[in-house]
Scaffold this active site. Structure first.
Site, PDB file in Angstrom:
ATOM      1  CE1 TYR A 138      -3.608  -2.517   0.509  1.00 32.19           C
ATOM      2  CE2 TYR A 138      -4.656  -0.455   1.124  1.00 32.19           C
ATOM      3  CZ  TYR A 138      -4.748  -1.765   0.737  1.00 32.19           C
ATOM      4  OH  TYR A 138      -5.981  -2.334   0.579  1.00 32.19           O
ATOM      5  CE  LYS A 188       1.470 -17.599  -2.832  1.00 26.88           C
ATOM      6  NZ  LYS A 188       0.633 -18.814  -2.986  1.00 26.88           N
ATOM      7  CG  ASP A 220      -2.422 -20.048  -1.635  1.00 29.96           C
ATOM      8  OD1 ASP A 220      -1.907 -20.043  -0.496  1.00 29.96           O
ATOM      9  OD2 ASP A 220      -1.936 -20.684  -2.581  1.00 29.96           O
ATOM     10  CG  ASP A 244      -8.223  -4.459   1.342  1.00 35.66           C
ATOM     11  OD1 ASP A 244      -9.180  -3.965   1.957  1.00 35.66           O
ATOM     12  OD2 ASP A 244      -8.101  -4.406   0.106  1.00 35.66           O
ATOM     13  CG  ASP A 248     -13.866  -6.574   1.599  1.00 35.29           C
ATOM     14  OD1 ASP A 248     -13.634  -5.862   2.590  1.00 35.29           O
ATOM     15  OD2 ASP A 248     -14.305  -6.133   0.521  1.00 35.29           O
TER      16      ASP A 248
END
Ligand code: IPM
Ligand code: MG
Length: 353
Positions: A138, A188, A220, A244, A248
């Site tokens: 970000y 990851k 994942d 983020d 959601d």
């Protein structure tokens, strides 16, 4: 208790004004709030040309806590990046050093049929996602779009320092110690060096918290496990971008993204409190948005910044009661329930408060 209120764009003003009514109701019971409003996001661009104007910066720096609605709207999508409403949100997070974003994913039992998931998969779900909020891709430099070999390339930088990882890891372990002593760190590391460092540092910090059982999961797989068996998780900690996306995803386990509050904290307990959903321009101004995530955000504010646990619980149990009384905004409504608008939903919360 000095609170800066930034309603923002889209449904922001509608939902924030309801949350302010809840604070006012507590004030009439003796709590003292000093509430002041300012502009952030698209409305700030319209008025001043900047998504995070100087007056807003000054106000949020002086306030003990910030209550935020949401920012963004289609009409701003073609503005230069530095003028986009989202930049205002990112700037305020960075400016106040709000590195720890707490996103509780709690299923109210009354809503177990409102989710697209089977009730048995989600019943009594209570997860806390801790998202690092001021680093990662970000904010990483270099970033941009440039010409390269006769075509354009777009690039961003995923970057974390040890220090940034360590401080969010400490927050996560401390929170986990107070819950079920289980922490899952998401990365990851099979592909990205940046998140190899993440895993190494989190593992190192774990030595300070022998009572907490740490596990690691690739992002994942975590995305898949959240749907397959979400109750395996208690506290999850992850970087800015993975957090983020996963938050959601996790919100839909609770029936609606309109139910999820969040707290973004710095190392001094100063906090910004906002629903995790966006500005929903398609339903703005129609009095149909769900105000509960914002109302629940005020509960987090009372808990984390003002140490007013009792008032926080009062708000949370009022929300639970309105759901038990079958009040529903359209996002969580089902046959047989009482469909209400934004303001009526808050009226019902106030009745129970
Ligand atoms: C969130 C939002 C923001 C983010 C956007 C609006 C910049 O999606 O708070 O989750 O990506 O952090
Ligand atoms: Mg998001």
């Amino acid at each position: 208790m000095k609170i800066a209120v930034l309603a923002g764009d889209g449904i922001g003003p509608e939902i924030v004004s309801q949350a302010v009514r809840v604070l006012e109701a507590l004030a009439s019971d003796g709590m003292k709030f000093e509430i002041e409003s300012a502009l952030l996001g698209g409305c700030a661009v319209d008025a001043t040309g900047s998504p995070f104007p100087e007056a807003t910066r000054k106000l949020v720096n002086e306030a003990d806590a910030v209550l935020l609605g949401s920012v963004g709207g289609l009409q701003y999508d073609n503005l230069p990046r530095e003028q986009r409403p989202e930049q205002g949100l990112l700037a305020i997070r960075k400016n106040l050093n709000l590195f720890a974003n707490l996103r509780p994913v709690v299923l109210y039992s009354e809503l177990k049929n409102a989710s697209t998931m089977k009730p048995e998969v989600i019943s009594s779900l209570d997860i806390l996602i801790i998202r690092e909020l001021t680093g990662d891709i970000y904010f990483g430099e270099p970033r941009g779009i440039k010409q390269h070999g006769g075509q354009r390339i777009g690039f961003n930088t995923m970057i974390y320092s040890e220090e940034e990882i360590r401080r969010i890891a400490h927050v996560a372990f401390q929170v986990a110690s107070k819950r079920s002593q289980k922490l899952c760190s998401v990365d990851k590391m099979n592909v990205l060096e940046c998140t190899q460092l993440w895993r190494d540092i989190v593992t190192e910090v774990a030595k300070d918290y022998p009572n907490v059982k740490l596990s690691h999961m690739l992002v994942d797989n975590a995305a898949m496990q959240l749907i397959r068996n979400p109750k395996q998780f208690d506290v999850m900690v992850t970087g800015n971008m993975f957090g983020d996306i996963l938050s959601d995803e996790a919100s839909m386990l609770t029936g609606s993204i309109g139910m999820l509050p969040s707290a973004s904290l710095n190392d001094k307990g100063k906090g910004l409190y906002e629903p995790i959903h966006g500005s929903a321009p398609d339903i703005a101004g129609k009095d149909v948005a769900n105000p509960l995530a914002t109302i629940l955000s005020t509960a987090l504010m009372l808990r984390y910044t003002f140490n007013e646990e009792e008032a926080a619980l009062r708000i949370e149990s009022s929300v639970k009661k309105v759901l038990a009384q079958n009040y529903r905004t359209s996002d969580i409504c089902q046959p047989g329930m009482k469909e209400v608008g934004t303001k009526e939903m808050c009226d019902a919360v106030l009745m129970n408060l």
